[in-house]
Design an enzyme around this catalytic site. Structure first.
Site, mmCIF file in Angstrom:
data_model
loop_
_atom_site.group_PDB
_atom_site.id
_atom_site.type_symbol
_atom_site.label_atom_id
_atom_site.label_comp_id
_atom_site.label_asym_id
_atom_site.label_seq_id
_atom_site.Cartn_x
_atom_site.Cartn_y
_atom_site.Cartn_z
ATOM 1 N N LYS A 244 150.900 -25.130 66.971
ATOM 2 C CA LYS A 244 152.079 -25.932 67.219
ATOM 3 C C LYS A 244 152.132 -26.941 66.041
ATOM 4 C CE LYS A 244 154.809 -25.839 70.598
ATOM 5 N NZ LYS A 244 154.184 -26.615 72.003
ATOM 6 N N ARG B 120 149.228 -22.356 77.703
ATOM 7 C CA ARG B 120 150.369 -21.466 77.097
ATOM 8 C C ARG B 120 150.328 -21.168 75.729
ATOM 9 N NH1 ARG B 120 155.203 -21.283 75.331
ATOM 10 N NH2 ARG B 120 156.324 -20.465 76.104
#
Length: 290
Positions: free
Chosen positions: A228, A270
């Site tokens: 991210k 994830r």
């Protein structure tokens, strides 16, 4: 049962959550995802990558056909179906782990379940398509409900909270309650606080650091920090050189965020790079369970 542990039983699968971190491998069958867009957007490359993620140790395979990166444009239901259904149909016959469909559209989810998927991962927590909750209840499918402020196209436009943890916790509790009202079993609900979805760098850090507040709601919690932008931004600032999503140091940063999430109680992570994370979680789980 130890605190924080639970068993997720569905279809022909059973996942023990808590003592061993469950790894959800990401398969983006899209041309424009933030990290691996275009790498697996053909049928052959997507199937090959799906098999690799399973061989690397994934416990769940999460397949998506619409990018949720910041400022992404939505795609039509038919285009999303065309991207993911052939892949799901093929992989469901070749792998022995559950397949999750990452979508906000009930029409896509229905076709995915018919093709062999067994979990619905809805980043809108049923808000974009209320028919999704009815579908999940009818098909007895586990669901992942995520917090997102805005939409992928708008979520990173100066996100602001009066009380970050309270607002996210309250939202997830309310969406879980809604899911149960629609007939979804409590033990089929997984919560995702939505790292990177309408959050600043500081928001993401606070969220990870206070994850126990969401754990305390009593549902399995999924965390998705993999590659991210908050990781890239921190490393870029600290090292004073541009660190992109495909930089090896971003993978190191992902491992740090995964470790913190697990030690704070996350049940599922994830991730893109299952092979690295699998070895990493063996050590983190051993420390956590000592």
């Amino acid at each position: 049962m130890q605190p924080g542990t639970c068993t997720l039983n569905f279809n022909r699968f059973s996942l023990e959550l808590g003592t061993q971190t469950c790894i959800m491998g990401i398969l983006n069958a899209t041309p424009d995802s933030f990290s691996d867009g275009g790498k697996f957007n053909t049928f052959e490359t997507a199937v090959e990558q799906g098999i690799k993620l399973v061989e690397d140790g994934a416990h769940i395979l999460d397949i998506g056909g619409e990018s949720a990166r910041p400022f992404a444009e939505p795609v039509s239901e038919q285009e999303e179906i065309d991207r993911v259904i052939p892949v799901i149909e093929t992989l469901s016959k070749q792998i022995d782990i559950p397949i999750s469909i990452d979508t906000i559209k009930s029409g896509v989810a229905r076709e995915a379940l018919n093709a062999g998927a067994v979990i619905i991962n809805d980043i809108s927590a049923f808000e974009k398509d209320p028919a999704m909750a009815d579908l999940a209840a009818q098909r007895d499918a586990p669901v992942v409900l995520m917090h997102m402020k805005g939409t992928p196209k708008t979520m990173q436009m100066n996100p602001d909270y009066d009380n970050l943890i309270f607002e996210i916790t309250s939202y997830l509790a309310s969406r879980a309650a809604y899911a149960m009202e629609k007939g979804i079993k409590k033990n089929h609900i997984i919560l995702d606080p939505g790292i990177g979805f309408g959050k600043t760098v500081e928001h993401n850090l606070v969220l990870i650091n206070h994850l126990e507040k969401i754990i305390d709601l009593g549902y399995p919690v999924l965390m998705g920090p993999s590659r991210k932008s908050f990781i890239q931004n921190i490393l870029t600032q600290k090292e004073q050189t541009r660190i992109g999503s495909d930089h090896i140091k971003t993978e190191y940063g992902t491992l740090a965020a995964v470790a913190a999430s697990i030690l704070k109680g996350a049940h599922i992570v994830r991730v893109h790079d299952v092979e690295k994370v699998k070895s990493f979680t063996h050590i983190i789980d051993s420390i956590r369970n000592a």
